[in-house]
Write an enzyme that holds these catalytic residues in place. Structure first.
Site, PDB file in Angstrom:
ATOM      1  N   HIS A 174      31.037 -26.167  66.577  1.00 42.71           N
ATOM      2  CA  HIS A 174      31.872 -26.086  67.460  1.00 42.71           C
ATOM      3  C   HIS A 174      31.352 -26.181  69.320  1.00 42.71           C
ATOM      4  O   HIS A 174      30.069 -25.629  68.381  1.00 42.71           O
ATOM      5  CB  HIS A 174      32.312 -24.594  66.849  1.00 42.71           C
ATOM      6  N   SER A 175      31.681 -26.273  69.776  1.00 47.32           N
ATOM      7  CA  SER A 175      30.387 -25.755  70.863  1.00 47.32           C
ATOM      8  C   SER A 175      29.300 -27.029  71.183  1.00 47.32           C
ATOM      9  O   SER A 175      30.150 -28.307  70.592  1.00 47.32           O
ATOM     10  CB  SER A 175      30.100 -24.627  71.653  1.00 47.32           C
ATOM     11  N   LEU A 176      28.259 -26.731  71.406  1.00 46.37           N
ATOM     12  CA  LEU A 176      27.492 -27.305  70.917  1.00 46.37           C
ATOM     13  C   LEU A 176      26.730 -28.352  69.864  1.00 46.37           C
ATOM     14  O   LEU A 176      26.659 -29.022  69.763  1.00 46.37           O
ATOM     15  CB  LEU A 176      25.671 -26.158  70.987  1.00 46.37           C
ATOM     16  N   GLY A 203      29.133 -28.639  67.895  1.00 45.09           N
ATOM     17  CA  GLY A 203      30.176 -29.779  68.155  1.00 45.09           C
ATOM     18  C   GLY A 203      30.243 -31.210  68.991  1.00 45.09           C
ATOM     19  O   GLY A 203      29.565 -32.124  68.226  1.00 45.09           O
TER      20      GLY A 203
END
Length: 314
Positions: free
Chosen positions: A104-106, A108
């Site tokens: 998720h986010s960073l 990812g």
């Protein structure tokens, strides 16, 4: 929340341990789950147990300096790219040959870079509300200014906080109220992000991310994680790494998450992969926690489709 907790795992690294939670020990897929900036492995509170119910083995890590993981030694800076080295140490410790990555986010972005760097290891890549490895917030793009701010910021942080966590909050509710306010850099984007968590999602992350101290509570994360980064991946390198993804690849994008022209430009490259799929969902940046049932169904449908395609080729 306890019913969704995984088994605690401590993976030795030269500076201490990478903490993780594990679910399942089946004969199915193996999955490494990587949380976003300033979060922890409870980010996958809903998804990890569901994957284990498929008969899969799931490990969700706390990145160095986050959750229950060891902080880097005093005097060092955190470079987001160096998280990849920690991830590789985890994989080597687990003796995994092939596995899927979900971030998720960073997290990812880290999963993307790892998959491009070690493509022979990664069977699936799932990225939640991110399309590339982002620059750490408040990091200037200009070379000299970036280096100066990174060096001066760590000096200021050490002078103010020493080796501590940062601000002490009187109550857990005070911490949650602070979390519910998005960082300044998100509020002033072209499409301002005014919220990311629901109170329930914030509580899930705080269950693992909060520590009681004299006078109240502190966040477990290392204060150095919020400082400007001294380096990041060049945009051209980001585009080149996107071409290396050949495995089944899913991106779930939240409608109210952070946006950028560069992020969306990556889709043209990803679509060259016939195994790529993009799904848009109405929701906030932490949509995988806030609307977990919707997100989890998309992920499970994607994995079922991958399984069907695999069997059809046998």
């Amino acid at each position: 929340m306890s019913e969704n907790k995984g088994k605690e795992v401590a993976i030795p690294v030269p500076w201490g341990t990478v903490a993780a939670q594990s679910w399942g020990d089946g004969q199915g897929e193996k999955w490494l789950l990587i949380h976003g900036w300033l979060d922890n492995s409870n980010s996958f509170h809903y998804l990890a147990p569901l994957l284990s119910q498929r008969g899969d083995t799931v490990i969700a890590i706390d990145l160095p300096g986050s959750g229950h993981s060891s902080w880097l030694p005093q005097g060092l800076m955190y470079h987001d790219l160096e998280f990849l080295g920690a991830i590789h140490r985890v994989i080597k410790y687990l003796k995994w040959v092939e596995f899927g990555l979900i971030g998720h986010s960073l997290g990812g972005g880290l999963a993307l870079t790892y998959a491009a760097t070690f493509p022979e290891q990664v069977t699936h890549l799932i990225m939640l509300d991110i399309t590339y490895l982002p620059v750490r917030p408040l990091t200037p793009p200009q070379f000299q200014l970036r280096i100066r701010q990174a060096i001066e910021s760590i000096e200021l942080a050490e002078a103010k906080f020493g080796t501590g966590n940062g601000k002490v909050y009187k109550t857990k509710e005070d911490v949650r109220d602070r979390m519910m306010q998005p960082p300044v850099y998100l509020r002033f984007q072209d499409e301002g992000v005014l919220e990311t968590y629901t109170p329930e999602s914030a509580d899930i992350l705080l269950e693992r991310g909060l520590k009681e101290v004299e006078g109240g509570f502190v966040l477990r994360r290392d204060i150095r994680l919020v400082l400007p980064s001294i380096h990041h991946i060049d945009w051209n390198d980001q585009r080149e790494q996107a071409k290396e993804i050949k495995c089944p690849h899913l991106i779930i994008e939240a409608s109210k998450g952070p946006k950028s022209k560069f992020a969306h430009s990556m889709y043209d490259i990803y679509r060259l992969n016939p195994k790529f799929k993009q799904v848009d969902i109405e929701g906030l940046h932490h949509v995988h926690l806030n609307q977990h049932q919707t997100v989890n169904k998309v992920i499970m449908d994607f994995l079922d489709e991958c399984d069907r395609n695999k069997k059809a080729k046998l």
